[in-house]
Design a protein around this motif. Structure first.
Motif, PDB file in Angstrom:
ATOM      1  N   LEU A 222       0.846  -1.192   0.000  1.00  0.00           N
ATOM      2  CA  LEU A 222       0.000   0.000   0.000  1.00  0.00           C
ATOM      3  C   LEU A 222       0.880   1.240   0.000  1.00  0.00           C
ATOM      4  O   LEU A 222       1.841   1.318   0.772  1.00  0.00           O
ATOM      5  CB  LEU A 222      -0.883   0.021   1.252  1.00  0.00           C
ATOM      6  CG  LEU A 222      -2.056  -0.949   1.268  1.00  0.00           C
ATOM      7  CD1 LEU A 222      -2.645  -1.019   2.671  1.00  0.00           C
ATOM      8  CD2 LEU A 222      -3.121  -0.523   0.262  1.00  0.00           C
ATOM      9  N   MET A 224       1.934   4.858   1.083  1.00  0.00           N
ATOM     10  CA  MET A 224       1.706   5.625   2.319  1.00  0.00           C
ATOM     11  C   MET A 224       2.298   7.012   2.157  1.00  0.00           C
ATOM     12  O   MET A 224       3.429   7.272   2.572  1.00  0.00           O
ATOM     13  CB  MET A 224       2.329   4.877   3.500  1.00  0.00           C
ATOM     14  CG  MET A 224       1.542   3.627   3.867  1.00  0.00           C
ATOM     15  SD  MET A 224       2.255   2.723   5.253  1.00  0.00           S
ATOM     16  CE  MET A 224       2.970   1.322   4.404  1.00  0.00           C
ATOM     17  N   ALA A 228       4.855   7.599   7.090  1.00  0.00           N
ATOM     18  CA  ALA A 228       5.006   6.705   8.238  1.00  0.00           C
ATOM     19  C   ALA A 228       5.396   5.321   7.736  1.00  0.00           C
ATOM     20  O   ALA A 228       5.131   4.959   6.598  1.00  0.00           O
ATOM     21  CB  ALA A 228       3.713   6.633   9.041  1.00  0.00           C
ATOM     22  N   SER A 230       4.501   2.201   8.700  1.00  0.00           N
ATOM     23  CA  SER A 230       3.663   1.015   8.653  1.00  0.00           C
ATOM     24  C   SER A 230       2.262   1.321   9.148  1.00  0.00           C
ATOM     25  O   SER A 230       2.004   2.323   9.795  1.00  0.00           O
ATOM     26  CB  SER A 230       4.253  -0.066   9.552  1.00  0.00           C
ATOM     27  OG  SER A 230       4.061   0.284  10.901  1.00  0.00           O
ATOM     28  N   LEU A 231       1.363   0.417   8.803  1.00  0.00           N
ATOM     29  CA  LEU A 231      -0.008   0.446   9.294  1.00  0.00           C
ATOM     30  C   LEU A 231      -0.185  -0.698  10.278  1.00  0.00           C
ATOM     31  O   LEU A 231       0.532  -1.696  10.228  1.00  0.00           O
ATOM     32  CB  LEU A 231      -0.966   0.247   8.123  1.00  0.00           C
ATOM     33  CG  LEU A 231      -0.985   1.350   7.067  1.00  0.00           C
ATOM     34  CD1 LEU A 231      -1.682   0.850   5.806  1.00  0.00           C
ATOM     35  CD2 LEU A 231      -1.694   2.584   7.608  1.00  0.00           C
ATOM     36  N   ASN A 232      -1.181  -0.597  11.124  1.00  0.00           N
ATOM     37  CA  ASN A 232      -1.618  -1.751  11.903  1.00  0.00           C
ATOM     38  C   ASN A 232      -1.915  -2.901  10.936  1.00  0.00           C
ATOM     39  O   ASN A 232      -2.476  -2.685   9.852  1.00  0.00           O
ATOM     40  CB  ASN A 232      -2.872  -1.336  12.692  1.00  0.00           C
ATOM     41  CG  ASN A 232      -3.604  -2.509  13.287  1.00  0.00           C
ATOM     42  OD1 ASN A 232      -4.362  -3.186  12.592  1.00  0.00           O
ATOM     43  ND2 ASN A 232      -3.377  -2.779  14.547  1.00  0.00           N
ATOM     44  N   ALA A 234      -4.077  -5.329  10.892  1.00  0.00           N
ATOM     45  CA  ALA A 234      -5.482  -5.540  10.542  1.00  0.00           C
ATOM     46  C   ALA A 234      -5.981  -4.450   9.595  1.00  0.00           C
ATOM     47  O   ALA A 234      -6.792  -4.716   8.698  1.00  0.00           O
ATOM     48  CB  ALA A 234      -6.348  -5.587  11.803  1.00  0.00           C
ATOM     49  N   VAL A 235      -5.484  -3.238   9.772  1.00  0.00           N
ATOM     50  CA  VAL A 235      -5.855  -2.145   8.867  1.00  0.00           C
ATOM     51  C   VAL A 235      -5.305  -2.431   7.475  1.00  0.00           C
ATOM     52  O   VAL A 235      -6.028  -2.316   6.475  1.00  0.00           O
ATOM     53  CB  VAL A 235      -5.330  -0.790   9.404  1.00  0.00           C
ATOM     54  CG1 VAL A 235      -5.373   0.278   8.324  1.00  0.00           C
ATOM     55  CG2 VAL A 235      -6.136  -0.359  10.626  1.00  0.00           C
TER      56      VAL A 235
END
Lengths: 248, 248
Positions: A222, A224, A228, A230-232, A234-235
């Protein structure tokens, strides 16, 4: 109505409390669901619980039970609190049989590999149900039938095809799926090919192993724009399922 | 190196423990960050902590501290555990000053209204940072500077514009933003207009109030082909930010 169980040392309450632990669930083949929403989804799915304890004031559950011909054991609030796994318990608490593990099938599938946090596992299940995906647990992923995962799943467990696999790469290929590895940087933009998809998501701390990533047909990342890192997990899994969703 | 603090009744440890509670944070104007990742992001952001306790074995933190000219108080593991808010604490634990609240500005902004769960608040902050959005807390949203929210935020707090508002509808309009209400069904497909966006997300249990929804310029809803009723609030907010992200 007076509670029929007034003591936390009642044998049924003790049997239910044993299901808080993985070992107790494994030995009994049972797990716990808690709260009116998940209970209602369980009823809708045609699952018949082995035991139900509820507060008499929980009218929604009372009505559901009577409509099914079930007789819940009425308990005082402190007994419900003792029986429940949640920190803030809600009536009812029901023991249900853990379904037998199934195999990966020829549908879009989210494969959870080493997802340690029960909240993340349940949230991924919930998103998969919303977007029409199957789920598969593999590696050191948290027990999908633990009360914590069931709570975070918000009832999605009952409408879904849940499989488990010791070798998700081989099993997904056997099922005819295109294997996509979700990686934090350097993958392709998410896009759908002609085949149905097995989307692999790795652990919160370390992502997918290099071994699994190199065995996948493609890797996806994905973008970004905020910079940042990273994402969570699960997100990230949920956004990817949303973007990749097709006819399955 | 020998620990310099060996007792949990040390005055510094006691001051740190008071920050576990909302009242203690409010009175001191301080909060806690925990673990090497968030600490490193804090250093990168130029934030100077008021106090640091660390285990001597935590070499990454030791090096960071020396590079900044800071002298952490070395503690035994049991003291770190007592000082930390997390169930599974990681060195270091640092007390930082809570930044002053800011105002909503003319940038794409996620507005959290009545988001009760600290994990959801932190996860939304993390996604907002990844996608380049500002965040605003309003209503009964969990304290954005609590240790739990900081943990779930994974360090994103330090790179972001965080505002708070008692009247987010008025303040977003004053900032020139188009106000989008996220609702679980019946809204438009997510799409960007010409103006920068204020995306409103309501409580996990009840969504946005009707009052706020009717005051918004538009409502948006994610399609859920799987037929499940809802997504986790942080997942829904994150997917919408991803889909709506533009130049901000």
């Amino acid at each position: 109505m007076e509670p029929t169980i007034t003591s936390s040392s009642n044998p049924l309450v003790k049997r239910i409390r044993r299901l808080h632990r993985a070992r107790g669930r494994r030995e009994a083949g049972l797990t716990l669901i808690e709260g009116p929403k998940v209970f209602a989804q369980m009823v809708t799915a045609g699952v018949v619980p082995e035991a139900i304890i509820a507060e008499a004031s929980d009218e929604a559950t009372m009505e559901l039970c009577y409509s099914q011909g079930w007789v819940p054991s009425l308990v005082a609030t402190e007994v419900l609190t003792a029986a429940a796994d949640a920190v803030h318990p809600q009536s009812p608490v029901a023991a249900i049989r853990i379904p037998k593990g199934r195999a990966i099938r020829h549908r879009d599938s989210l494969i959870l590999n080493d997802i340690a946090d029960p909240g993340n596992v349940g949230t991924m299940f919930r998103s998969a149900a919303a977007f029409g995906w199957d789920v598969c647990v593999s590696g050191a992923t948290a027990d999908p039938w633990s009360p914590k995962v069931l709570r975070a799943g918000a009832g999605s467990h009952f409408g879904m095809h849940i499989s488990s696999s010791d070798d998700p790469v081989a099993d997904a290929h056997t099922a005819g799926l295109e294997l996509l590895a979700s990686i934090v940087s350097g993958g392709d933009d998410p896009g759908r090919g002609e085949r149905r998809i097995a989307l692999l998501i790795g652990s919160e701390a370390h992502g997918l192993s290099e071994k699994i990533t190199t065995q996948a047909d493609r890797s996806v990342t994905l973008s970004m724009p905020g910079g940042a890192e990273s994402l969570n997990a699960a997100v990230a899994a949920s956004i990817l399922m949303y973007l990749l969703a097709g006819e399955s």
